[in-house]
Design a protein around this motif. Sequence first.
Motif, PDB file in Angstrom:
ATOM      1  N   SER A   1      72.662  33.482  24.698  1.00 25.15           N
ATOM      2  CA  SER A   1      71.271  33.426  24.272  1.00 25.15           C
ATOM      3  C   SER A   1      70.621  32.177  24.856  1.00 25.15           C
ATOM      4  N   THR A   2      69.390  32.329  25.234  1.00 21.36           N
ATOM      5  CA  THR A   2      68.738  31.235  25.960  1.00 21.36           C
ATOM      6  C   THR A   2      67.939  30.331  25.023  1.00 21.36           C
ATOM      7  N   GLY A   3      67.112  30.914  24.223  1.00 23.33           N
ATOM      8  CA  GLY A   3      66.253  30.110  23.375  1.00 23.33           C
ATOM      9  C   GLY A   3      66.950  29.652  22.115  1.00 23.33           C
ATOM     10  N   ILE A   4      66.266  28.829  21.348  1.00 27.57           N
ATOM     11  CA  ILE A   4      66.773  28.396  20.057  1.00 27.57           C
ATOM     12  C   ILE A   4      65.832  28.933  18.994  1.00 27.57           C
ATOM     13  N   TYR A   5      66.384  29.509  18.012  1.00 29.24           N
ATOM     14  CA  TYR A   5      65.572  29.982  16.883  1.00 29.24           C
ATOM     15  C   TYR A   5      65.771  29.020  15.735  1.00 29.24           C
ATOM     16  N   HIS A   6      64.675  28.473  15.268  1.00 22.84           N
ATOM     17  CA  HIS A   6      64.775  27.459  14.220  1.00 22.84           C
ATOM     18  C   HIS A   6      64.636  28.126  12.859  1.00 22.84           C
ATOM     19  N   ASN A   7      65.418  27.633  11.948  1.00 21.02           N
ATOM     20  CA  ASN A   7      65.391  28.179  10.603  1.00 21.02           C
ATOM     21  C   ASN A   7      64.518  27.292   9.731  1.00 21.02           C
ATOM     22  N   LYS A   8      63.622  27.942   8.999  1.00 22.20           N
ATOM     23  CA  LYS A   8      62.681  27.165   8.185  1.00 22.20           C
ATOM     24  C   LYS A   8      63.403  26.334   7.131  1.00 22.20           C
ATOM     25  N   SER A   9      64.524  26.844   6.655  1.00 19.06           N
ATOM     26  CA  SER A   9      65.189  26.109   5.588  1.00 19.06           C
ATOM     27  C   SER A   9      65.902  24.868   6.122  1.00 19.06           C
ATOM     28  N   ARG A  10      65.994  24.725   7.426  1.00 18.23           N
ATOM     29  CA  ARG A  10      66.594  23.509   7.972  1.00 18.23           C
ATOM     30  C   ARG A  10      65.575  22.680   8.740  1.00 18.23           C
ATOM     31  N   GLU A  11      64.311  22.880   8.437  1.00 14.57           N
ATOM     32  CA  GLU A  11      63.290  22.042   9.052  1.00 14.57           C
ATOM     33  C   GLU A  11      63.372  20.642   8.471  1.00 14.57           C
ATOM     34  N   THR A  12      63.199  19.649   9.316  1.00 11.61           N
ATOM     35  CA  THR A  12      63.245  18.265   8.852  1.00 11.61           C
ATOM     36  C   THR A  12      61.876  17.633   9.053  1.00 11.61           C
ATOM     37  N   PRO A  13      61.612  16.531   8.377  1.00  9.39           N
ATOM     38  CA  PRO A  13      60.272  15.943   8.437  1.00  9.39           C
ATOM     39  C   PRO A  13      59.828  15.554   9.841  1.00  9.39           C
TER      40      PRO A  13
END
Length: 396
Positions: free
Chosen positions: A126-138
């Motif tokens: 997989s090429t892109g990164i999918y970010h998870n909202k529950s691991r968003e940081t400030p």
Amino acid sequence: TELKNRILAQIPELKAYREGRDVLLAFENDMGPALRKMCDDNYDSDAICLARAASIVRKDMLDRNMKFIGSFDKDCQTNAVPQSLLALVDMILHGPNINSKYKTQATLSIAQLLQFNSSKRRREGSTGIYHNKSRETPLPIYLGVTVHAKTRKRDLIDSLFHLGLSISYDRVMEISTLMNNRICQKYHAEQLVCPPNLRPGLFITAAIDNIDHNPSSTTAADSFHGTGISLFQYPTPDNEGRCESHIETSDEELLPCNTLFELPDSYTNVQPLVLPKKDVKLPEADFPLNNNFHIFDQASQNETEWLNNVEEKYMQDVTYDSNISWAAYHASQLEVHSCLPTITAMLPLFQDDSKSVAMIRHSMDVIKQAVDKLHPSQVPVITLDQPLYQGWGEVL
DNA sequence: CCAAATTGCTTCATCCATGT
DNA sequence: ACATGGATGAAGCAATTTGG
């Protein structure tokens, strides 16, 4: 699987047994040779150590379940990432022996980016990164929102996002919608518009002015001739006011992220106003209106002092503390006391002409509502410039 | 494997600076 | 005064990735 293959490649005596989803590694023959081989292979034991450390920290990281609630508190950077990750990054940056309690900002930033860009499972190739909202940081949130607020450039945020430094543009939009809806909900609940950065218990002054955005381009179809209302508060070291900038986040789930709420009607609707034609009878004052002429004496004396100062200094070279101008001289005469920065807030703009009496009347109502909420004992103080003041006089 | 979440792409409309 | 093109943003849809 990669780890398993590596381990198997290095220690051929091991056998992998699959049991459901987990893979068990067991020695096929006896333990001795395998152990010896592991000890000999110093190089790969480092790799195993790293893998172990990574999996320990990863477990903590992936267990995190944060949710951005619209504001950052003081320790949000530390709280957003697991302690083990912070410790690891700190050890990598500053050596394993430092056990300082105070993490540097670099440590915090790197840890936050690690947490933000982590994923539980990456697909092969997989090429892109999918970010998870529950691991968003400030940090990435702050970066994205700040860059958007300052520049409003989509491609800038996009490139930061592709570098893994910021949240995506869509997410910035989502957050901005969320903030709007939350604040509108608050306004609706209170049935008045009062910006949350103002502090209860401080003296308030207000200013009304016309806002004219007259685009220079000839084809700009519509210009904006509206009214802007600003509120100011003056905190002092003695009285900083109560800071209540926190917006309650009670029914979080009910707020839609894709539609914008409207402001309360009581704010946006400017009631029509008809002025009485004839002279209005003024109510009688219930206190004596005496002339304080000594105020004028004092004022004219101040002006004379300024003129004397100018006369004295105008022949000399102008230096930093000449204070030739009226404002500079009088400012220099004031006694210096420590003061905190003024808190300012701008209310949502009105499209109506600021000179109309209805708009001025409505401005007074809106300001009074806000003042009554924040500093109930105070008489509203409003400033305006000349053309508005004319209408103001008519309203009064 | 599959549903849900996330991201990317396209289209359309609008705004506005610039050139003619 | 008008045309043009870049920038922007909303909306919809498709593709991709994730996590159980």
